[in-house]
Scaffold this motif. Structure first.
Motif, PDB file in Angstrom:
ATOM      1  N   THR A 152       0.841  -1.194   0.000  1.00 31.93           N
ATOM      2  CA  THR A 152       0.000   0.000   0.000  1.00 31.93           C
ATOM      3  C   THR A 152       0.872   1.239   0.000  1.00 31.93           C
ATOM      4  OG1 THR A 152      -1.738  -1.180   1.215  1.00 31.93           O
ATOM      5  CG2 THR A 152      -1.830   1.227   1.220  1.00 31.93           C
ATOM      6  N   PHE A 153       0.530   2.214  -0.864  1.00 35.13           N
ATOM      7  CA  PHE A 153       1.322   3.432  -1.013  1.00 35.13           C
ATOM      8  C   PHE A 153       0.422   4.661  -0.850  1.00 35.13           C
ATOM      9  CE2 PHE A 153       3.103   0.076  -3.660  1.00 35.13           C
ATOM     10  CZ  PHE A 153       4.431   0.053  -3.265  1.00 35.13           C
ATOM     11  N   PRO A 154       0.782   5.609   0.039  1.00 37.56           N
ATOM     12  CA  PRO A 154       0.004   6.849   0.167  1.00 37.56           C
ATOM     13  C   PRO A 154       0.035   7.645  -1.134  1.00 37.56           C
ATOM     14  CG  PRO A 154       1.529   6.570   2.000  1.00 37.56           C
ATOM     15  CD  PRO A 154       1.907   5.555   0.974  1.00 37.56           C
ATOM     16  N   GLN A 155      -1.091   8.270  -1.457  1.00 36.12           N
ATOM     17  CA  GLN A 155      -1.183   9.114  -2.652  1.00 36.12           C
ATOM     18  C   GLN A 155      -1.436  10.564  -2.263  1.00 36.12           C
ATOM     19  OE1 GLN A 155      -0.746   7.489  -6.098  1.00 36.12           O
ATOM     20  NE2 GLN A 155       0.316   6.578  -4.366  1.00 36.12           N
ATOM     21  N   ALA A 156      -1.365  11.461  -3.234  1.00 35.43           N
ATOM     22  CA  ALA A 156      -1.315  12.887  -2.924  1.00 35.43           C
ATOM     23  C   ALA A 156      -2.651  13.509  -2.526  1.00 35.43           C
ATOM     24  CB  ALA A 156      -0.740  13.653  -4.119  1.00 35.43           C
ATOM     25  N   ALA A 157      -3.771  12.936  -2.938  1.00 36.53           N
ATOM     26  CA  ALA A 157      -5.067  13.570  -2.690  1.00 36.53           C
ATOM     27  C   ALA A 157      -5.451  13.483  -1.215  1.00 36.53           C
ATOM     28  CB  ALA A 157      -6.137  12.919  -3.549  1.00 36.53           C
ATOM     29  N   VAL A 158      -5.876  14.628  -0.648  1.00 32.42           N
ATOM     30  CA  VAL A 158      -6.414  14.645   0.709  1.00 32.42           C
ATOM     31  C   VAL A 158      -7.918  14.876   0.634  1.00 32.42           C
ATOM     32  CG1 VAL A 158      -4.279  15.370   1.822  1.00 32.42           C
ATOM     33  CG2 VAL A 158      -5.854  17.108   0.972  1.00 32.42           C
ATOM     34  N   HIS A 159      -8.654  14.186   1.491  1.00 34.47           N
ATOM     35  CA  HIS A 159     -10.115  14.251   1.497  1.00 34.47           C
ATOM     36  C   HIS A 159     -10.570  15.004   2.743  1.00 34.47           C
ATOM     37  CE1 HIS A 159     -10.961  11.197  -1.755  1.00 34.47           C
ATOM     38  NE2 HIS A 159      -9.655  11.074  -1.573  1.00 34.47           N
ATOM     39  N   PHE A 160     -11.552  15.870   2.569  1.00 30.87           N
ATOM     40  CA  PHE A 160     -11.940  16.750   3.673  1.00 30.87           C
ATOM     41  C   PHE A 160     -13.438  17.032   3.684  1.00 30.87           C
ATOM     42  CE2 PHE A 160     -10.781  19.342   0.026  1.00 30.87           C
ATOM     43  CZ  PHE A 160     -11.849  20.218  -0.081  1.00 30.87           C
ATOM     44  N   LEU A 161     -13.904  17.472   4.852  1.00 32.89           N
ATOM     45  CA  LEU A 161     -15.239  17.992   5.053  1.00 32.89           C
ATOM     46  C   LEU A 161     -15.077  19.477   5.331  1.00 32.89           C
ATOM     47  CD1 LEU A 161     -18.336  17.668   5.770  1.00 32.89           C
ATOM     48  CD2 LEU A 161     -17.559  17.254   8.126  1.00 32.89           C
TER      49      LEU A 161
END
Length: 529
Positions: free
Chosen positions: A278-287
């Protein structure tokens, strides 16, 4: 060696790619990859803007400075062995590396750098804006980038530091091409663009042997690479659009890597010959909360919300393998990223925060969300957990276009969305999450702050611009860490997750690097035990 590689590549083309009961075996010195590669529009580094083309460019070309496979968080020397920055004069002087050669055998010269940057600006294709933000134009480019012997001088115009410029020069369109080869293949003044969209002229760890759109990419190791030849002799990337077919090929041993498996397929694989990384990707998810909505303006609502997200519950169930808990605006895997995760699901604490602030509940607001998985599942989870403290969401699903249009119009109340950087410098996200100097409706800005009508405190605005201008990289990273903590602790934007990417691979494959963006995918260190 060339004959051996050619024979291996021919063998890969003949590999069984269909059903088969017996476990096959790929050639020992070759990495065989199944991947959907039909997103590629162009492979010329002056034009390439798609995910897969970014991976190809990174493995075939070098830049003056670059993020390498050994550590994707460190900006390292590339074709330049050293450099000296003068922030006051807005110049960086690069000394070219001795002995670096292109795949043609031509030496890498300062003149190749000038030509490479000039052709990006002159062609003015999709990624050219990344270099153009340095104040470069077709009219001034030959004055802004100059060569003298083995030295390249880069000039820039803007209120930013040399640290920012170095990150721009580590981006995809700053790749250096072999001027002599490209010029020999120019047609009607196209700067070799047509030829480079089917061939390569780089100095990277791999050379392009063959490219057939939506069919095949073949790479051969460059034994003369300045950091040492790759551990693997060749890479063959086969276009396999169907994830189910990729899984079958991996489990039967016909391929070494499967790049597009779904979470369900990952969970169903049980073969001892297969592993998943598993590799972290650049997109961050937010509310986020639109500050035009009065009930969402109190800071206590922002604080309480951070304890009403079931971070672990979501990432351990329907988001498993797709997202990791991340609570800061700059993604993990990049210099200056804040990886602290101080918030967890605690509805009692959230309710107490609201009560202590005198917030009357229930609060009812609309929550816009893209009408597809996993976004609708995330929205339903938030709806359930926020209700525990008297914050009620009316979910409004819509197409991505509809949701983003409302976001740009600032006509939403609460919004569930994601954000990715345009290039790998913290300012790309700091400007989006920590800067808004004009909150008026007619001052459109493509940032989360403006779109949520948040008038960022002046001190934070000033710090964001100071970080952009800071020349010392360590000091600059520290400033971005501080900015992330401020946004994390007190803003109407609740950052929850960072996207993850799972790759299925044969048990004997090691050394594959898949950084946070497609520009950080490396095959150079891959081995097959």
């Amino acid at each position: 060696m060339k004959l051996l590689r050619a024979a291996m590549l021919a063998t890969a083309l003949a590999l069984p790619m269909g059903m088969g009961a017996a476990v096959a075996q790929t050639p020992a010195g070759m990495l065989v990859v199944a991947q959907n590669i039909d997103d590629i529009v162009a492979i010329d580094p002056a034009q390439a803007y798609e995910f897969t083309s970014g991976e190809l460019v990174t493995n075939v070309y070098d830049r003056l400075v670059q993020y390498d496979a050994e550590d994707t968080t460190v900006l390292a020397a590339g074709l330049a062995s050293e450099w000296e920055a003068d922030d006051e004069a807005k110049t960086i002087t690069f000394t070219m590396r001795d002995g670096a050669t292109f795949h043609s055998g031509n030496p890498v010269r300062a003149e190749d750098v000038v030509y490479s940057f000039q052709r990006v600006i002159e062609l003015n294709l999709t990624p050219a804006f990344i270099l153009a933000q340095l104040g470069w134009t077709p009219e001034n480019i030959t004055e802004m980038v100059t060569a003298d012997g083995n030295v390249v001088t880069v000039r820039y115009d803007g209120d930013f530091s040399s640290a920012f410029v170095l990150n721009v020069l580590a981006s995809r369109p700053a790749s250096i091409v072999d001027m002599e080869v490209v010029q020999a293949n120019e047609v009607d003044g196209d700067w070799g663009n047509a030829w480079l969209n089917g061939n390569s002229a780089g100095s990277g760890p791999f050379s392009l042997v063959a490219y057939s759109p939506a069919e095949l990419i073949r790479l051969a190791a460059n034994p003369d690479y300045f950091k040492g030849g790759p551990a693997i002799d060749a890479v063959v990337i086969r276009h396999v659009a169907e994830a189910a077919t990729q899984q079958l090929l991996l489990e039967t041993g016909d391929i070494d890597l499967a790049r597009n498996l779904t979470p369900d397929q990952i969970a169903s694989m049980s073969s001892d010959a297969v592993k998943v990384e598993t590799f972290p990707q650049a997109a961050v998810h937010f509310l986020s909360f639109n500050q035009k909505t009065e009930v969402l303006q109190p800071e206590a609502v922002w604080e309480a919300s951070r304890y009403l997200v079931d971070y672990e519950g979501m990432t351990e169930t329907f988001l498993k393998g797709q997202m990791e808990i991340h609570q800061a605006f700059w993604p993990e895997g990049f210099p200056g990223a804040l990886t602290d995760t101080p918030f967890s699901y605690d509805p009692e604490r959230a309710e107490q925060i609201l009560n202590d602030a005198g917030i009357e509940t229930p609060i009812t607001v609309t929550l816009d969300v893209i009408n597809s998985t996993p976004f609708t599942d995330m929205a339903q989870s938030l709806q359930a957990t926020f209700a525990e403290a008297g914050v009620n969401f009316d979910i409004l699903p819509g197409t991505a276009a509809q949701v983003i249009t409302k976001y740009r119009e600032r006509s939403h109340q609460a919004m569930l969305l994601y954000w990715g950087p345009d290039f790998m410098d913290p300012h790309s996200n700091a400007k989006a999450f920590a800067y808004n100097s004009d909150n008026s409706d007619d001052a459109f800005a493509a940032t989360t702050t403006w779109r949520n009508s948040w008038a960022v405190p002046q001190e934070m605005n000033e710090m964001t611009m100071a970080a952009l201008a800071e020349a010392d990289q360590d000091a600059r990273n520290a400033m971005y860490l501080d900015l992330q903590r401020q946004v994390q602790e007190n803003s109407p934007i609740v950052i929850m997750f960072q996207a993850s990417y799972q790759v299925g691979m044969a048990e004997n494959v090691n050394g594959y690097v898949n950084g946070a963006t497609s520009d950080f995918v490396y095959y150079r260190l891959v081995t097959k035990d």
